[in-house]
Design a protein around this motif. Structure first.
Motif, PDB file in Angstrom:
ATOM      1  N   THR A 182       0.808  -1.279   0.043  1.00  0.00           N
ATOM      2  CA  THR A 182      -0.084  -0.025   0.125  1.00  0.00           C
ATOM      3  C   THR A 182       1.005   1.319  -0.030  1.00  0.00           C
ATOM      4  OG1 THR A 182       0.012  -0.072   2.518  1.00  0.00           O
ATOM      5  CG2 THR A 182      -1.837  -0.985   1.154  1.00  0.00           C
ATOM      6  N   TYR A 183       2.205   1.156   0.169  1.00  0.00           N
ATOM      7  CA  TYR A 183       3.023   2.245   0.093  1.00  0.00           C
ATOM      8  C   TYR A 183       3.072   3.022  -1.251  1.00  0.00           C
ATOM      9  CZ  TYR A 183       7.594   4.638  -0.299  1.00  0.00           C
ATOM     10  OH  TYR A 183       8.599   5.638  -0.529  1.00  0.00           O
ATOM     11  N   LEU A 184       2.742   4.333  -0.990  1.00  0.00           N
ATOM     12  CA  LEU A 184       3.097   5.329  -2.295  1.00  0.00           C
ATOM     13  C   LEU A 184       4.504   5.959  -2.129  1.00  0.00           C
ATOM     14  CD1 LEU A 184      -0.313   7.233  -1.695  1.00  0.00           C
ATOM     15  CD2 LEU A 184       0.116   5.300  -3.453  1.00  0.00           C
ATOM     16  N   ASP A 185       5.115   5.538  -3.405  1.00  0.00           N
ATOM     17  CA  ASP A 185       6.469   6.033  -3.496  1.00  0.00           C
ATOM     18  C   ASP A 185       6.599   7.532  -4.084  1.00  0.00           C
ATOM     19  OD1 ASP A 185       9.166   5.705  -3.541  1.00  0.00           O
ATOM     20  OD2 ASP A 185       9.374   4.882  -5.547  1.00  0.00           O
ATOM     21  N   ASN A 186       7.606   8.246  -3.600  1.00  0.00           N
ATOM     22  CA  ASN A 186       7.891   9.558  -3.734  1.00  0.00           C
ATOM     23  C   ASN A 186       6.584  10.422  -3.303  1.00  0.00           C
ATOM     24  OD1 ASN A 186      10.368   9.491  -5.065  1.00  0.00           O
ATOM     25  ND2 ASN A 186       9.572   8.434  -7.096  1.00  0.00           N
ATOM     26  N   TYR A 187       6.251   9.988  -2.330  1.00  0.00           N
ATOM     27  CA  TYR A 187       5.130  10.926  -1.501  1.00  0.00           C
ATOM     28  C   TYR A 187       5.585  12.300  -0.950  1.00  0.00           C
ATOM     29  CZ  TYR A 187       1.006  11.952   1.255  1.00  0.00           C
ATOM     30  OH  TYR A 187      -0.120  12.540   1.872  1.00  0.00           O
ATOM     31  N   VAL A 188       4.792  13.334  -1.433  1.00  0.00           N
ATOM     32  CA  VAL A 188       5.412  14.594  -0.780  1.00  0.00           C
ATOM     33  C   VAL A 188       4.229  15.216   0.106  1.00  0.00           C
ATOM     34  CG1 VAL A 188       5.637  16.944  -1.491  1.00  0.00           C
ATOM     35  CG2 VAL A 188       6.886  15.208  -2.898  1.00  0.00           C
ATOM     36  N   SER A 189       4.407  15.722   1.099  1.00  0.00           N
ATOM     37  CA  SER A 189       3.491  16.415   2.063  1.00  0.00           C
ATOM     38  C   SER A 189       4.099  17.657   2.592  1.00  0.00           C
ATOM     39  CB  SER A 189       3.556  15.549   3.368  1.00  0.00           C
ATOM     40  OG  SER A 189       2.684  16.149   4.215  1.00  0.00           O
ATOM     41  N   GLY A 190       3.194  18.700   2.633  1.00  0.00           N
ATOM     42  CA  GLY A 190       3.639  20.023   3.372  1.00  0.00           C
ATOM     43  C   GLY A 190       2.418  20.862   4.181  1.00  0.00           C
ATOM     44  N   ASP A 191       3.027  21.120   5.177  1.00  0.00           N
ATOM     45  CA  ASP A 191       2.008  21.947   6.063  1.00  0.00           C
ATOM     46  C   ASP A 191       2.700  23.393   6.481  1.00  0.00           C
ATOM     47  OD1 ASP A 191      -0.223  20.103   6.689  1.00  0.00           O
ATOM     48  OD2 ASP A 191       1.489  18.885   7.017  1.00  0.00           O
ATOM     49  N   VAL A 192       2.029  24.307   6.819  1.00  0.00           N
ATOM     50  CA  VAL A 192       2.307  25.206   7.467  1.00  0.00           C
ATOM     51  C   VAL A 192       1.439  25.712   8.518  1.00  0.00           C
ATOM     52  CG1 VAL A 192       2.945  27.786   7.497  1.00  0.00           C
ATOM     53  CG2 VAL A 192       3.538  26.435   5.576  1.00  0.00           C
ATOM     54  N   VAL A 193       1.677  25.626   9.778  1.00  0.00           N
ATOM     55  CA  VAL A 193       0.839  25.966  11.032  1.00  0.00           C
ATOM     56  C   VAL A 193       1.346  26.949  11.981  1.00  0.00           C
ATOM     57  CG1 VAL A 193       0.215  23.360  10.787  1.00  0.00           C
ATOM     58  CG2 VAL A 193       2.080  24.128  12.248  1.00  0.00           C
ATOM     59  N   THR A 194       0.543  27.486  12.699  1.00  0.00           N
ATOM     60  CA  THR A 194       0.854  28.615  13.614  1.00  0.00           C
ATOM     61  C   THR A 194       0.246  28.100  14.981  1.00  0.00           C
ATOM     62  OG1 THR A 194       0.983  30.207  11.925  1.00  0.00           O
ATOM     63  CG2 THR A 194       0.966  30.930  14.194  1.00  0.00           C
ATOM     64  N   PRO A 195       0.752  26.980  15.718  1.00  0.00           N
ATOM     65  CA  PRO A 195       0.064  26.571  16.838  1.00  0.00           C
ATOM     66  C   PRO A 195       0.064  27.483  18.352  1.00  0.00           C
ATOM     67  CG  PRO A 195       2.258  25.576  16.523  1.00  0.00           C
ATOM     68  CD  PRO A 195       2.082  26.400  15.328  1.00  0.00           C
ATOM     69  N   ASP A 196       0.952  28.380  18.214  1.00  0.00           N
ATOM     70  CA  ASP A 196       1.262  29.148  19.440  1.00  0.00           C
ATOM     71  C   ASP A 196       2.108  30.468  18.967  1.00  0.00           C
ATOM     72  OD1 ASP A 196       4.053  28.214  18.956  1.00  0.00           O
ATOM     73  OD2 ASP A 196       3.534  26.696  20.435  1.00  0.00           O
ATOM     74  N   HIS A 197       3.145  30.891  19.507  1.00  0.00           N
ATOM     75  CA  HIS A 197       3.940  32.185  19.129  1.00  0.00           C
ATOM     76  C   HIS A 197       4.756  32.082  18.072  1.00  0.00           C
ATOM     77  CE1 HIS A 197       6.594  29.916  21.725  1.00  0.00           C
ATOM     78  NE2 HIS A 197       7.417  30.497  21.089  1.00  0.00           N
ATOM     79  N   ARG A 198       4.743  30.446  17.515  1.00  0.00           N
ATOM     80  CA  ARG A 198       5.515  30.179  16.467  1.00  0.00           C
ATOM     81  C   ARG A 198       4.889  29.893  14.986  1.00  0.00           C
ATOM     82  NH1 ARG A 198       8.021  25.322  19.588  1.00  0.00           N
ATOM     83  NH2 ARG A 198       5.963  25.066  20.168  1.00  0.00           N
TER      84      ARG A 198
END
Length: 239
Positions: free
Chosen positions: A145-161
């Motif tokens: 079930t593995y997907l090769d060359n998988y790309v993921s990305g997130d930008v989050v602001t959980p606190d002061h960062r």
């Protein structure tokens, strides 16, 4: 991998990305209780920062954690100062008690390098299990079930960062290698960046089943839970 820079932002990052540790731990507790109603003790192998353990501690009379990364374990100790937490390797550890439940979540078991290490890991779990106890394992992605060359990305602001995380996972021999880049903007310290790499073995579902049975455990597989990776539940085989 799992160094101090990641440990310091791990929980904030993953919770902001949508991981609900408390909800997962409640689901797992209900799943355990349906099979072992009297379960009173739990060991979380690969406990990380202790986020699941925090909920488990309120649902079981006694909980402990085991983690290879000392940096992650330091975060867990801050969160759970009264919980026994051990630095150790899932493939070869010895604790002074057995547990009704042994959980290994978030694909941690995929760090076993080959089938021999996987069998050793499950044999170690079996040695620490009480009669009638239950092993709960969230596998890494199956080879099928593995997907090769998988790309993921997130930008989050959980606190002061503000935290940006981008990853690329590629097949490498019989396993996968995930390269992850982190960029952190902090009001006080400015912008920092770091990278980490994680390797996982791509076992098949049948290989997990065979390794569990080689350890004297009889598995059941629940598909389509835990972000789609599923869960193995295993008890000691009756002789």
């Amino acid at each position: 991998m799992y160094g101090a820079q990641l440990a310091a932002l791990y929980d904030a990052l993953y919770q902001a990305r949508g991981k609900d540790y408390a909800e997962e731990a409640e689901y797992l507790t209900d799943t355990v209780r349906a099979r072992v109603p009297a379960a009173a003790s739990l060991l979380d192998v690969g406990c990380g920062t202790g986020a699941h353990l925090e909920t488990f501690a309120g649902r079981f009379g006694h909980v402990e954690g085991l983690e290879l990364s000392e940096e992650m374990l330091q975060e867990a100790r801050r969160r759970l100062p009264d919980t026994p937490l051990h630095q150790g390797d899932m493939r070869d550890f010895t604790l002074d008690r057995r547990f009704d439940v042994i959980a290994c979540l978030f694909g941690s078991v995929g760090h076993a390098a080959d089938q021999d290490e996987l069998r050793r890991t499950f044999a170690c779990f079996a040695r620490h299990l009480t009669p009638g106890g239950l092993v709960v394992i969230e596998p890494w992605w199956f080879a099928e079930t593995y997907l090769d060359n998988y790309v993921s990305g997130d930008v989050v602001t959980p606190d002061h960062r503000t935290i940006a995380r981008v990853s690329h996972t590629r097949r490498e021999g019989p396993g996968s290698r995930m390269s992850v880049h982190y960029l952190v903007a902090d009001q006080d310290t400015g912008i920092t960046s770091f990278t980490e790499e994680y390797t996982h073995r791509l076992f098949t579902r049948d290989e997990y089943t065979a390794a569990l049975r080689a350890a004297g455990l009889e598995p059941e597989y629940l598909p389509d839970v835990q972000s789609g990776r599923g869960l193995f539940l295993a008890t000691v085989k009756e002789s």
